[in-house]
Design a protein around this motif. Structure first.
Motif, PDB file in Angstrom:
ATOM      1  N   LEU A   1       3.675   0.840  12.550  1.00 21.49           N
ATOM      2  CA  LEU A   1       3.183   1.171  11.218  1.00 21.49           C
ATOM      3  C   LEU A   1       4.345   1.454  10.268  1.00 21.49           C
ATOM      4  N   ARG A   2       5.433   2.021  10.790  1.00 22.18           N
ATOM      5  CA  ARG A   2       6.582   2.342   9.943  1.00 22.18           C
ATOM      6  C   ARG A   2       7.332   1.101   9.495  1.00 22.18           C
TER       7      ARG A   2
ATOM      8  N   ASN B   1       1.461  -5.956   2.873  1.00 23.79           N
ATOM      9  CA  ASN B   1       1.597  -4.843   3.806  1.00 23.79           C
ATOM     10  C   ASN B   1       0.653  -3.709   3.426  1.00 23.79           C
ATOM     11  N   TRP B   2       0.605  -3.405   2.131  1.00 22.36           N
ATOM     12  CA  TRP B   2      -0.304  -2.354   1.669  1.00 22.36           C
ATOM     13  C   TRP B   2      -1.759  -2.727   1.982  1.00 22.36           C
ATOM     14  N   HIS B   3      -2.090  -3.996   1.780  1.00 27.69           N
ATOM     15  CA  HIS B   3      -3.450  -4.456   2.105  1.00 27.69           C
ATOM     16  C   HIS B   3      -3.749  -4.226   3.585  1.00 27.69           C
ATOM     17  N   ILE B   4      -2.788  -4.514   4.454  1.00 30.48           N
ATOM     18  CA  ILE B   4      -3.000  -4.306   5.889  1.00 30.48           C
ATOM     19  C   ILE B   4      -3.216  -2.827   6.186  1.00 30.48           C
ATOM     20  N   TYR B   5      -2.387  -1.959   5.617  1.00 30.56           N
ATOM     21  CA  TYR B   5      -2.528  -0.530   5.885  1.00 30.56           C
ATOM     22  C   TYR B   5      -3.907  -0.008   5.484  1.00 30.56           C
ATOM     23  N   ARG B   6      -4.362  -0.409   4.291  1.00 36.51           N
ATOM     24  CA  ARG B   6      -5.584   0.172   3.747  1.00 36.51           C
ATOM     25  C   ARG B   6      -6.853  -0.562   4.174  1.00 36.51           C
ATOM     26  N   HIS B   7      -6.796  -1.882   4.308  1.00 38.00           N
ATOM     27  CA  HIS B   7      -8.022  -2.638   4.486  1.00 38.00           C
ATOM     28  C   HIS B   7      -8.170  -3.290   5.854  1.00 38.00           C
ATOM     29  N   VAL B   8      -7.060  -3.527   6.546  1.00 41.41           N
ATOM     30  CA  VAL B   8      -7.144  -4.067   7.902  1.00 41.41           C
ATOM     31  C   VAL B   8      -7.092  -2.931   8.921  1.00 41.41           C
ATOM     32  N   GLU B   9      -6.076  -2.087   8.822  1.00 45.00           N
ATOM     33  CA  GLU B   9      -5.969  -0.936   9.713  1.00 45.00           C
ATOM     34  C   GLU B   9      -6.835   0.233   9.242  1.00 45.00           C
ATOM     35  N   ALA B  10      -7.295   0.192   7.994  1.00 43.18           N
ATOM     36  CA  ALA B  10      -8.175   1.223   7.427  1.00 43.18           C
ATOM     37  C   ALA B  10      -7.562   2.617   7.541  1.00 43.18           C
ATOM     38  N   LEU B  11      -6.279   2.719   7.216  1.00 43.20           N
ATOM     39  CA  LEU B  11      -5.611   4.011   7.267  1.00 43.20           C
ATOM     40  C   LEU B  11      -6.083   4.891   6.112  1.00 43.20           C
ATOM     41  N   PRO B  12      -6.240   6.188   6.340  1.00 40.49           N
ATOM     42  CA  PRO B  12      -6.491   7.098   5.218  1.00 40.49           C
ATOM     43  C   PRO B  12      -5.334   7.023   4.231  1.00 40.49           C
ATOM     44  N   LEU B  13      -5.610   7.314   2.969  1.00 37.11           N
ATOM     45  CA  LEU B  13      -4.605   7.142   1.931  1.00 37.11           C
ATOM     46  C   LEU B  13      -3.289   7.850   2.249  1.00 37.11           C
ATOM     47  N   PRO B  14      -3.282   9.129   2.679  1.00 37.18           N
ATOM     48  CA  PRO B  14      -1.988   9.777   2.962  1.00 37.18           C
ATOM     49  C   PRO B  14      -1.191   9.057   4.049  1.00 37.18           C
TER      50      PRO B  14
ATOM     51  N   ALA C   1      -1.456   5.865   4.867  1.00 35.72           N
ATOM     52  CA  ALA C   1      -1.032   4.580   4.328  1.00 35.72           C
ATOM     53  C   ALA C   1       0.205   4.731   3.447  1.00 35.72           C
ATOM     54  N   VAL C   2       0.241   5.793   2.641  1.00 34.69           N
ATOM     55  CA  VAL C   2       1.411   6.060   1.802  1.00 34.69           C
ATOM     56  C   VAL C   2       2.628   6.335   2.676  1.00 34.69           C
ATOM     57  N   TRP C   3       2.446   7.110   3.741  1.00 35.40           N
ATOM     58  CA  TRP C   3       3.542   7.392   4.690  1.00 35.40           C
ATOM     59  C   TRP C   3       4.063   6.100   5.303  1.00 35.40           C
ATOM     60  N   ALA C   4       3.143   5.236   5.751  1.00 32.11           N
ATOM     61  CA  ALA C   4       3.556   3.981   6.379  1.00 32.11           C
ATOM     62  C   ALA C   4       4.274   3.090   5.378  1.00 32.11           C
ATOM     63  N   PHE C   5       3.736   3.003   4.165  1.00 34.58           N
ATOM     64  CA  PHE C   5       4.336   2.123   3.164  1.00 34.58           C
ATOM     65  C   PHE C   5       5.714   2.615   2.747  1.00 34.58           C
ATOM     66  N   ALA C   6       5.882   3.923   2.621  1.00 37.24           N
ATOM     67  CA  ALA C   6       7.189   4.470   2.244  1.00 37.24           C
ATOM     68  C   ALA C   6       8.223   4.164   3.320  1.00 37.24           C
ATOM     69  N   ASN C   7       7.833   4.322   4.587  1.00 41.22           N
ATOM     70  CA  ASN C   7       8.737   3.977   5.683  1.00 41.22           C
ATOM     71  C   ASN C   7       9.080   2.498   5.664  1.00 41.22           C
TER      72      ASN C   7
END
Length: 268
Positions: A163-164, A236-249, A251-257
């Motif tokens: 995820l990072r 990548n953001w689409h994957i975090y939020r809509h494929v992996e369905a990560l909660p917003l916090p 997803a933000v952590w993963a995207f920042a990494n």
């Protein structure tokens, strides 16, 4: 010579190499030769053409006529990289499925070293470090002189690690169908390979890697999908939020990494 763990007695290949191709005439012959130069000869190469408008198919078919381990498949219309890889996966007969784009290259011991890693670790997915090369690199993999531009690979990866950052260069990825079955790439527009790797590791598997660079990635080639970093970031953001369905916090952590690590990798 390596043994053939789990290979059939009916002449099926040990490894199926999936090579999507679109307008790769200047590069595909060298990519094919890098597979033919492998120290493990027990493979099949499935070159899947996605509506090339140049002589790519002619080059690939010429290689197939000279080497029965090579098959050339053609899409009925443009489909994109992910669906094109899935055509190859569906046709694959090997226990292990590996990926190589038609403008990238493998070093000769790539399969040998990774098959040994499967045997030692029992991991279902393995990968390695790789070199970056210039877009206009015109040599063969067997003649490559190390250039110091190495994208490093951790020795193990979990779902949280991935995820990072997508640490697995897809040109180095190999998975074991005896453990995972045939895994195809999901139906999203971009970054299908990253989504597939995440889906595997989300199930609790651990991927294992080699720090030795075993492949050559043609970085920054004009027209390549990976060349547009803003598009890659958006998907990548689409994957975090809509494929992996990560909660917003998360997803933000993963995207920042991802953003920080991708910036560092870009400098290599």
């Amino acid at each position: 010579m390596l043994t053939r763990p789990g290979a059939g007695a009916d002449g099926t290949p040990l490894v199926s190499v999936i090579m999507p191709m679109h307008d790769a005439e200047p590069f595909v012959a060298a990519s094919i030769r890098s597979v033919q130069a492998q120290t493990v000869p027990d493979w099949e190469l499935l070159v899947v053409d996605d509506s090339s408008t140049d002589a790519s198919v002619t080059v690939a078919r010429g290689a197939a006529e000279a080497d029965s381990r090579i098959r050339v498949l053609c899409n009925d219309g443009a489909r994109g990289a992910g669906p094109t890889r899935n055509v190859g996966i569906a046709a694959a007969r090997g226990r292990y499925i590996a990926f190589l784009d038609s403008d990238d290259l493998w070093l000769p011991t790539k399969l040998e070293r990774q098959l040994a890693l499967f045997e030692v670790t029992g991991a279902p997915l393995v990968y390695s470090a790789y070199y970056k090369i210039d877009p206009d690199f015109a040599g063969d993999a067997v003649d490559f002189v190390p250039n110091g531009r190495v994208v490093r690979a951790p020795d193990r990866l979990t779902y949280r690690d991935m995820l990072r950052q997508d640490y697995i260069g897809f040109l180095t990825a190999v998975y074991d169908t005896a453990v995972l079955g045939k895994r195809t790439l999901p139906s999203i527009q971009r970054r299908q390979d990253y989504a597939m790797k995440l889906a595997i590791l989300r199930e609790g598997y651990v991927a294992r890697g080699l720090s030795e660079p075993l492949a050559l990635y043609r970085a920054g080639r004009p027209g390549s999908l990976s060349a547009n970093k803003l598009v890659v970031a958006r998907y990548n953001w689409h994957i975090y939020r809509h494929v992996e369905a990560l909660p917003l916090p998360r997803a933000v952590w993963a995207f920042a990494n991802y953003a920080v690590r991708s910036g560092l990798k870009f400098l290599i």
